[in-house]
Write a protein that holds these residues in place. Sequence first.
Motif, PDB file in Angstrom:
ATOM      1  N   ASP A   1      -0.517  -2.245 -10.096  1.00 56.47           N
ATOM      2  CA  ASP A   1      -0.785  -3.197  -9.018  1.00 56.47           C
ATOM      3  C   ASP A   1      -0.509  -2.629  -7.633  1.00 56.47           C
ATOM      4  OD1 ASP A   1      -1.576  -5.098 -10.805  1.00 56.47           O
ATOM      5  OD2 ASP A   1       0.330  -6.179 -10.848  1.00 56.47           O
ATOM      6  N   SER A   2       0.313  -1.594  -7.535  1.00 57.55           N
ATOM      7  CA  SER A   2       0.696  -1.080  -6.219  1.00 57.55           C
ATOM      8  C   SER A   2      -0.059   0.184  -5.824  1.00 57.55           C
ATOM      9  CB  SER A   2       2.205  -0.797  -6.173  1.00 57.55           C
ATOM     10  OG  SER A   2       2.537   0.276  -7.053  1.00 57.55           O
ATOM     11  N   TYR A   3      -1.010   0.630  -6.655  1.00 60.77           N
ATOM     12  CA  TYR A   3      -1.692   1.894  -6.392  1.00 60.77           C
ATOM     13  C   TYR A   3      -2.916   1.684  -5.514  1.00 60.77           C
ATOM     14  CZ  TYR A   3      -4.291   6.217  -7.116  1.00 60.77           C
ATOM     15  OH  TYR A   3      -4.984   7.379  -6.914  1.00 60.77           O
ATOM     16  N   LEU A   4      -2.938   2.319  -4.365  1.00 59.52           N
ATOM     17  CA  LEU A   4      -4.109   2.381  -3.495  1.00 59.52           C
ATOM     18  C   LEU A   4      -3.986   3.643  -2.651  1.00 59.52           C
ATOM     19  CD1 LEU A   4      -6.702   1.187  -2.295  1.00 59.52           C
ATOM     20  CD2 LEU A   4      -5.283  -0.044  -0.648  1.00 59.52           C
ATOM     21  N   VAL A   5      -4.978   4.536  -2.740  1.00 57.05           N
ATOM     22  CA  VAL A   5      -4.951   5.811  -2.028  1.00 57.05           C
ATOM     23  C   VAL A   5      -6.186   5.906  -1.155  1.00 57.05           C
ATOM     24  CG1 VAL A   5      -4.947   8.310  -2.273  1.00 57.05           C
ATOM     25  CG2 VAL A   5      -3.625   6.918  -3.851  1.00 57.05           C
ATOM     26  N   ASN A   6      -6.005   6.466   0.035  1.00 56.37           N
ATOM     27  CA  ASN A   6      -7.105   6.650   0.974  1.00 56.37           C
ATOM     28  C   ASN A   6      -7.404   8.136   1.114  1.00 56.37           C
ATOM     29  OD1 ASN A   6      -8.062   7.272   3.869  1.00 56.37           O
ATOM     30  ND2 ASN A   6      -8.487   5.089   3.661  1.00 56.37           N
TER      31      ASN A   6
END
Length: 225
Positions: A160-165
């Motif tokens: 749920d906390s994974y987001l990469v740019n």
Amino acid sequence: MDNYSILSKAIGDTFEPQLDEFIDSVNFDVNAEFSEKFERKMDKLIRRRNKPYFNLICTGGRRAACIVAAIIILSASSLSVEAVREVVHDFFMSIFGDHTDVSVSINTEKDYPVTIEEEYAISNLPDGFELSDYNRDSGTIFAAYFYGDKYIFFEQFVHDSYLVNFDNEHSELEYYTDESGQEYLIQSTNHDFCISWDNGEYIFKITSNLNKKDTLSFCKSTKSK
């Protein structure tokens, strides 16, 4: 003057002097320091706010429209491009002009951990590298290792906390599967490599300015403590 206006003026005349006196009496600590975690989150918010695409995703409805458009694009691409079709298995990629946001395509039938219950670490750190920074909260772990100007950053996330740019203009994305069948998403820049993967429970990311072979070896050696 009507009764409402008279009442509003009376309330203002009564309470405003007391409010001004209270504000003057409050001592604000101008030397307060924010935590490093708070500062990182604020920097991230400011960077996002300054992005040219911010107005496209600043509301829930606009984000939903972008996601739908990205799904359509990815679905069409995955019919003909093998690399994209494989990436979609584990990661959801929202592609914009100057960057790609990568998140996890969560399998709703699987009960993923909502907090980090089992901590992982790199088991084959090269000699000379020392831990210089470590942060952990309920959903993420960050560890930074340095040896001179060389660095290795290790991160562990719940789904749920994974987001990469990823910066599309100064990096390249590729997909790699090792001999055991583990899949990796690799971002290459002119100064480092960033590798993400899903072990079925958690998402991991290792960033290093060593070569790609060594960075992949750190990923493969990541084990539960």
